[in-house]
Design a protein around this motif. Sequence first.
Motif: not given
Length: 387
Positions: A250-257
């Motif tokens: 849940r804490d991972v965003t699209l920008a983190d991919l």
Amino acid sequence: MSEDLRDLVRREFEAAYGTEAAGIWSSPGRANLIGEHTDYNEGFVLPFGIDRRTFAAVGLRDDARIRVGSTFSDEIAEIALAELHPDAVSGWSAYPLGVVWALGRLGHADLQAVPGVDIMLESDVPVGAGLSSSAAIEGAVAFALDELWRLGLDRVELARVGRTAENDFVGAPTGIMDQMASLLGRDDAAVFIDCRTEEARAIDLRLAENDLTILVIDTQVEHQHASGGYRERRASCEAGAAALGVASLRDVTLADLERAREVLDDVTFRRVRHVVTENQRVLDTVAALAEDGPRAIGELLDASHRSMRDDFEISVPELDLAVETAQSSGAIGARMTGGGFGGSAIALVPRGLVSHVQVAVDGAFAEHGYAQPVTFMVTPSEGARRE
């Protein structure tokens, strides 16, 4: 159909136990509009209760024993409340008995003090089709015992009871989505659930006014959540979260991919990418339904299936064929629904094209040498209730 099942379960209770039931309670199966394998990652889901239900006729006993029977089995399981534990029960009766055990485990009921119960079950929720027949059992039994034992639990607490039964008694590592959908369902609405906070709200679907329906395509390929594939996917998600240094995906965003691709091996990365993008698709679906209505969500459903097929790898050829055939035959969108490795697909279909889609799917399955699927429409429906 519901009236027939109510009468049937009442008669079967009396025939099996020689007395009248104190009442009849029911809870629906569920289909998931979008948001798959996001629930145990503390993400977002958008399921709905369906108009196929499990009915529980329940009566109190004057001792501390519990008996559970069903019209789909000749077996009547019987055990003392004090002897309930996961290793003592196997088979289908683990679901209702697990609810009783979970009520004690979570401190809601003193199983040394409450009266015993007799339970008889009947259902028209297909088993193994990805429509959560297990949560329907759990919801009906939990709702009944809450009333009969005067526990005063709310629906979210009862959903937690069902999840505990499924996780710790049955041994299936599922999230809370199925139980929440079964208990909180509402007519012509989906339930938007934040699985981290366990907050839920109804999202109007407005299917009828848009001349749409949801077609279920049951591939007849049975799946089981307690088996290895589901566990492996959950373990991959937990490993991915640990490697990225977060509590859950849940804490991972699209920008983190982009960073995730560098940190993770290819398989774990793709598992993580599915969850992260699926969370965003749920949010986008809720927004599209509010702004533009159900005809605007087709591409989101299609993208969800591609992600489950390619990144999470939980589809099977029969599900892919069902989805592709529905899409090419006029469905607005389609995707597999449920835990995967079999089960059902759903298709959002204009009412005038339902027969066309059904015939096309039947033909495609026959052409590929697959067993004939079972197709039927479902209506988003009310959650657990006393009949």
